[in-house]
Design a protein around this motif. Structure first.
Motif, mmCIF file in Angstrom:
data_model
loop_
_atom_site.group_PDB
_atom_site.id
_atom_site.type_symbol
_atom_site.label_atom_id
_atom_site.label_comp_id
_atom_site.label_asym_id
_atom_site.label_seq_id
_atom_site.Cartn_x
_atom_site.Cartn_y
_atom_site.Cartn_z
ATOM 1 N N ASN A 13 0.880 -1.275 0.058
ATOM 2 C CA ASN A 13 0.072 -0.158 0.103
ATOM 3 C C ASN A 13 1.104 1.097 0.027
ATOM 4 O OD1 ASN A 13 -2.592 -1.410 0.031
ATOM 5 N ND2 ASN A 13 -2.350 -1.661 2.201
ATOM 6 N N ILE A 14 1.891 1.443 -0.741
ATOM 7 C CA ILE A 14 2.589 2.447 -0.971
ATOM 8 C C ILE A 14 1.950 3.652 -1.811
ATOM 9 C CG2 ILE A 14 4.819 3.481 -1.812
ATOM 10 C CD1 ILE A 14 5.168 1.783 0.608
ATOM 11 N N TYR A 15 1.954 4.619 -1.487
ATOM 12 C CA TYR A 15 1.605 5.963 -2.012
ATOM 13 C C TYR A 15 2.669 7.125 -1.899
ATOM 14 C CZ TYR A 15 -0.791 10.069 -3.790
ATOM 15 O OH TYR A 15 -1.351 11.108 -4.448
ATOM 16 N N LEU A 16 3.008 7.643 -3.094
ATOM 17 C CA LEU A 16 4.160 8.624 -2.722
ATOM 18 C C LEU A 16 4.010 9.867 -3.883
ATOM 19 C CD1 LEU A 16 7.085 9.691 -1.573
ATOM 20 C CD2 LEU A 16 8.159 8.036 -3.420
ATOM 21 N N LYS A 17 3.745 10.941 -3.443
ATOM 22 C CA LYS A 17 3.781 12.024 -4.441
ATOM 23 C C LYS A 17 4.718 13.164 -4.335
ATOM 24 C CE LYS A 17 0.692 15.735 -5.889
ATOM 25 N NZ LYS A 17 -0.733 16.275 -5.398
ATOM 26 N N CYS A 18 5.225 13.365 -5.552
ATOM 27 C CA CYS A 18 6.383 14.268 -5.295
ATOM 28 C C CYS A 18 6.182 15.373 -6.600
ATOM 29 C CB CYS A 18 7.742 13.377 -5.528
ATOM 30 S SG CYS A 18 8.337 12.349 -4.472
ATOM 31 N N ASN A 19 6.465 16.534 -6.251
ATOM 32 C CA ASN A 19 6.674 17.713 -7.082
ATOM 33 C C ASN A 19 8.114 18.136 -7.646
ATOM 34 O OD1 ASN A 19 3.642 17.958 -7.167
ATOM 35 N ND2 ASN A 19 3.944 18.692 -5.097
ATOM 36 N N THR A 20 8.181 18.644 -8.558
ATOM 37 C CA THR A 20 9.367 19.166 -9.106
ATOM 38 C C THR A 20 9.769 20.215 -8.061
ATOM 39 O OG1 THR A 20 8.608 20.804 -10.489
ATOM 40 C CG2 THR A 20 9.180 18.900 -11.565
ATOM 41 N N LYS A 21 11.353 20.073 -7.787
ATOM 42 C CA LYS A 21 12.019 20.886 -6.859
ATOM 43 C C LYS A 21 11.832 20.215 -5.373
ATOM 44 C CE LYS A 21 12.026 24.834 -9.682
ATOM 45 N NZ LYS A 21 12.935 25.476 -10.106
#
Length: 147
Positions: A13-21
């Motif tokens: 159940n991995i959820y990872l959200k990344c934005n630039t910078k």
């Protein structure tokens, strides 16, 4: 996203959200799945029910999308017969060469084949190369080993 090896759940159940910078660090014990997660994101490893998206669009192999992501595995990626000057061509770094070569360790070793460099210098040149290369995201696995 989930990942199992021989019936043992490594990722669940991995959820990872990344934005630039963004700068995001994954911390965990050896064998907890950090490297596997990075490989799944990059697209060289397949998890169960995975959905890796860039700007909302699904990509099963993100590494195939030009300038989307670069990845430094913990074992490195540069062939021993390469030198930094070869990387300039491969990663199109010519426009940033003056800035990169102002780093003493890179300048002093720019023509030396990787097989002759120490582990620390290899890792440093790999990191610098990927930091200056065009990509929206950079995944670094164990970036400080050998430094």
């Amino acid at each position: 996203m989930n990942l199992s090896f021989d019936g043992s759940k490594i990722l669940s159940n991995i959820y990872l959200k990344c934005n630039t910078k963004d700068i995001v660090a994954l911390l965990g014990r050896n064998g907890s799945g950090k490297s596997s997660l990075l490989k799944i994101i990059f697209g060289t490893f397949k998890g169960e029910n995975q959905s890796v998206r860039l700007n909302g669009k699904y990509y099963p192999t993100l590494f195939k999308i030009p300038e989307a992501v670069n990845y430094l595995s913990q074992d490195g990626f540069i062939p021993n017969y390469f030198c930094f000057e070869d990387l300039v061509k491969v990663f199109q770094l010519a426009g940033k060469l003056d800035e990169i070569l102002s780093i003493e360790e890179v300048y002093e070793n720019k023509s030396i084949k990787f097989k002759y460099l120490s582990g620390g210098i290899k890792k440093l040149i790999e990191i610098i190369t990927l930091l200056y290369a065009k990509s929206k995201f950079l995944l670094l696995d164990e970036p400080f080993s050998f430094l």
